[in-house]
Write an enzyme that holds these catalytic residues in place. Sequence first.
Site, PDB file in Angstrom:
ATOM      1  CG  ASP A  37      -7.055  -1.456   0.884  1.00 57.38           C
ATOM      2  OD1 ASP A  37      -5.994  -1.898   1.350  1.00 57.38           O
ATOM      3  OD2 ASP A  37      -7.903  -2.188   0.299  1.00 57.38           O
ATOM      4  CG  ASP A  75      -9.693  -0.533  -8.070  1.00 53.31           C
ATOM      5  OD1 ASP A  75      -8.505  -0.817  -8.328  1.00 53.31           O
ATOM      6  OD2 ASP A  75     -10.643  -1.287  -8.327  1.00 53.31           O
ATOM      7  CB  VAL A  76      -4.090   0.527  -7.576  1.00 54.81           C
ATOM      8  CG1 VAL A  76      -3.480   0.859  -6.241  1.00 54.81           C
ATOM      9  CG2 VAL A  76      -4.381  -0.941  -7.719  1.00 54.81           C
ATOM     10  CG  ASN A 102       1.570  -2.803   0.378  1.00 54.52           C
ATOM     11  OD1 ASN A 102       2.285  -3.754   0.690  1.00 54.52           O
ATOM     12  ND2 ASN A 102       0.272  -2.765   0.695  1.00 54.52           N
ATOM     13  CB  SER A 154       6.690 -11.053  -5.248  1.00 52.24           C
ATOM     14  OG  SER A 154       6.667 -12.414  -4.875  1.00 52.24           O
ATOM     15  CE1 TYR A 171       1.322 -11.548  -6.595  1.00 52.61           C
ATOM     16  CE2 TYR A 171       3.314 -12.892  -6.566  1.00 52.61           C
ATOM     17  CZ  TYR A 171       2.496 -11.944  -5.968  1.00 52.61           C
ATOM     18  OH  TYR A 171       2.861 -11.382  -4.761  1.00 52.61           O
ATOM     19  CB  VAL A 204       4.467 -11.576   3.842  1.00 52.37           C
ATOM     20  CG1 VAL A 204       4.460 -10.677   5.073  1.00 52.37           C
ATOM     21  CG2 VAL A 204       5.634 -11.222   2.932  1.00 52.37           C
ATOM     22  CB  THR A 206      -0.587 -10.685   4.664  1.00 58.05           C
ATOM     23  OG1 THR A 206      -0.474 -11.241   3.346  1.00 58.05           O
ATOM     24  CG2 THR A 206       0.705  -9.980   5.042  1.00 58.05           C
TER      25      THR A 206
HETATM   26  N1  LIG Z   1       1.821 -12.143   1.397  1.00 54.50           N
HETATM   27  C1  LIG Z   1       2.802 -12.641   0.651  1.00 54.50           C
HETATM   28  O1  LIG Z   1       3.185 -13.814   0.764  1.00 54.50           O
HETATM   29  C2  LIG Z   1       3.521 -11.758  -0.344  1.00 54.50           C
HETATM   30  C3  LIG Z   1       4.782 -12.174  -0.814  1.00 54.50           C
HETATM   31  C4  LIG Z   1       5.462 -11.350  -1.704  1.00 54.50           C
HETATM   32  C5  LIG Z   1       4.904 -10.160  -2.125  1.00 54.50           C
HETATM   33  N2  LIG Z   1       3.668  -9.799  -1.656  1.00 54.50           N
HETATM   34  C6  LIG Z   1       3.130  -8.523  -2.110  1.00 54.50           C
HETATM   35  O2  LIG Z   1       2.995  -7.683  -0.991  1.00 54.50           O
HETATM   36  C7  LIG Z   1       1.993  -6.696  -1.246  1.00 54.50           C
HETATM   37  C8  LIG Z   1       1.070  -6.573  -0.049  1.00 54.50           C
HETATM   38  O3  LIG Z   1       0.333  -7.777   0.089  1.00 54.50           O
HETATM   39  P1  LIG Z   1      -0.051  -8.405   1.506  1.00 54.50           P
HETATM   40  O4  LIG Z   1       0.799  -9.579   1.714  1.00 54.50           O
HETATM   41  O5  LIG Z   1      -0.064  -7.361   2.555  1.00 54.50           O
HETATM   42  O6  LIG Z   1      -1.530  -8.942   1.182  1.00 54.50           O
HETATM   43  P2  LIG Z   1      -2.984  -8.403   1.625  1.00 54.50           P
HETATM   44  O7  LIG Z   1      -3.927  -9.072   0.703  1.00 54.50           O
HETATM   45  O8  LIG Z   1      -3.156  -8.598   3.078  1.00 54.50           O
HETATM   46  O9  LIG Z   1      -2.894  -6.840   1.354  1.00 54.50           O
HETATM   47  C9  LIG Z   1      -3.040  -6.269   0.088  1.00 54.50           C
HETATM   48  C10 LIG Z   1      -3.867  -5.020   0.234  1.00 54.50           C
HETATM   49  O10 LIG Z   1      -4.017  -4.430  -1.064  1.00 54.50           O
HETATM   50  C11 LIG Z   1      -5.382  -4.070  -1.214  1.00 54.50           C
HETATM   51  N3  LIG Z   1      -5.706  -4.059  -2.643  1.00 54.50           N
HETATM   52  C12 LIG Z   1      -5.860  -5.110  -3.472  1.00 54.50           C
HETATM   53  N4  LIG Z   1      -6.280  -4.715  -4.681  1.00 54.50           N
HETATM   54  C13 LIG Z   1      -6.364  -3.364  -4.626  1.00 54.50           C
HETATM   55  C14 LIG Z   1      -6.747  -2.389  -5.565  1.00 54.50           C
HETATM   56  N5  LIG Z   1      -7.155  -2.729  -6.785  1.00 54.50           N
HETATM   57  N6  LIG Z   1      -6.715  -1.087  -5.194  1.00 54.50           N
HETATM   58  C15 LIG Z   1      -6.331  -0.739  -3.931  1.00 54.50           C
HETATM   59  N7  LIG Z   1      -5.986  -1.636  -2.995  1.00 54.50           N
HETATM   60  C16 LIG Z   1      -6.004  -2.936  -3.328  1.00 54.50           C
HETATM   61  C17 LIG Z   1      -6.130  -5.140  -0.456  1.00 54.50           C
HETATM   62  O11 LIG Z   1      -7.481  -4.745  -0.163  1.00 54.50           O
HETATM   63  C18 LIG Z   1      -5.251  -5.334   0.762  1.00 54.50           C
HETATM   64  O12 LIG Z   1      -5.588  -4.438   1.798  1.00 54.50           O
HETATM   65  C19 LIG Z   1       1.325  -7.139  -2.544  1.00 54.50           C
HETATM   66  O13 LIG Z   1       1.826  -6.357  -3.610  1.00 54.50           O
HETATM   67  C20 LIG Z   1       1.752  -8.573  -2.703  1.00 54.50           C
HETATM   68  O14 LIG Z   1       1.747  -8.996  -4.051  1.00 54.50           O
HETATM   69  C21 LIG Z   1       2.975 -10.556  -0.778  1.00 54.50           C
END
Ligand SMILES: NC(=O)c1ccc[n+]([C@@H]2O[C@H](COP(=O)([O-])OP(=O)(O)OC[C@H]3O[C@@H](n4cnc5c(N)ncnc54)[C@H](O)[C@@H]3O)[C@@H](O)[C@H]2O)c1
Length: 271
Positions: A37, A75-76, A102, A154, A171, A204, A206
């Site tokens: 992360d 970092d990704v 993810n 998503s 996005y 979701v 989060t």
């Molecule tokens: N939460 C929602 O409503 C939702 C809906 C649809 C899709 N998503 C997708 O689900 C996935 C997970 O998101 P989440 O809901 O758990 O949100 P979140 O923000 O809680 O988790 C995302 C994680 O990714 C990490 N991250 C962000 N940028 C990064 C980088 N450059 N390198 C490494 N790590 C990085 C963050 O630090 C965090 O721990 C994402 O791809 C998001 O787009 C989320």
Amino acid sequence: MGKFEGKVAFISGAARGQGRSHAVRFAQEGADVIAFDVCKDISTTGYPLATSADLAETVRLVEQLDRRIVAVKADVRDLPGVQKAFNEGLAQFGRVDFVLCNAGIVSILNDDDPMQAFRDVIDVNLVGVWNTIYAALPTLLDQGEGGSIVITSSAAGLKGIGGPTAGGNAYVSSKHGLVGLMRNLATNYSPLGIRVNTVHPTGVNTPMVINERMAKILAEMPEAIGATSNLMPIEIIEPSDVSDAVVWLCSDAARYITGVALPVDAGCAIK
Ligand SMILES: NC(=O)c1ccc[n+]([C@@H]2O[C@H](COP(=O)([O-])OP(=O)(O)OC[C@H]3O[C@@H](n4cnc5c(N)ncnc54)[C@H](O)[C@@H]3O)[C@@H](O)[C@H]2O)c1
């Protein structure tokens, strides 16, 4: 005995939210975990990303299940950093079976620098997924035993629900782009037993969406709420709902499922 005894999952964005939930669910099924992360904020998102303490909590939760975890700050967007994280895990566990792409961001503070916001979202959500797969793919291929790659897109990867901002456009673009990436990877690697699929969650529960900034944006742009509402009478799903789908996609129960864009969205995509 769990479904994934002796298997290893490589998970991006595993410090909190859905990534942490996947790490714990896969550990419950017997897998060891290579987690990474960024643990640092990206200014154009307008909400805090995970911290090192969050990643440490994921480690604690996995170890509590008597599974092993290698957790690295990376970092990704930084391919050498992602490769280093992967290689640290590989050195410990000797293999990889599942790649869960993810990590992602949404950019809602984009009035200050819309072009930077657009680039940041594409870099993390699309280039970052490619980097994650690129780091692990040579090992999956060398092993010659197949595997499963699950990319988190998503509902915004199936329809235009990003709102009128630069970050919103980025996005939706990034999440649609992941479907193309998934299809091309599935075309090339399914013959070798490496299955590739996307999951498409609706909102979701989060910190990505449950934060001060998002509450303000939704209050200012009520149409965004309408756009993300679901057919089923539920406002928001839980990370575990997505983990269940990801576990299934990686399990033998889905052994002939590849090239599929799977909504986990209470009907959002067809509303
Ligand atoms: N939460 C929602 O409503 C939702 C809906 C649809 C899709 N998503 C997708 O689900 C996935 C997970 O998101 P989440 O809901 O758990 O949100 P979140 O923000 O809680 O988790 C995302 C994680 O990714 C990490 N991250 C962000 N940028 C990064 C980088 N450059 N390198 C490494 N790590 C990085 C963050 O630090 C965090 O721990 C994402 O791809 C998001 O787009 C989320």
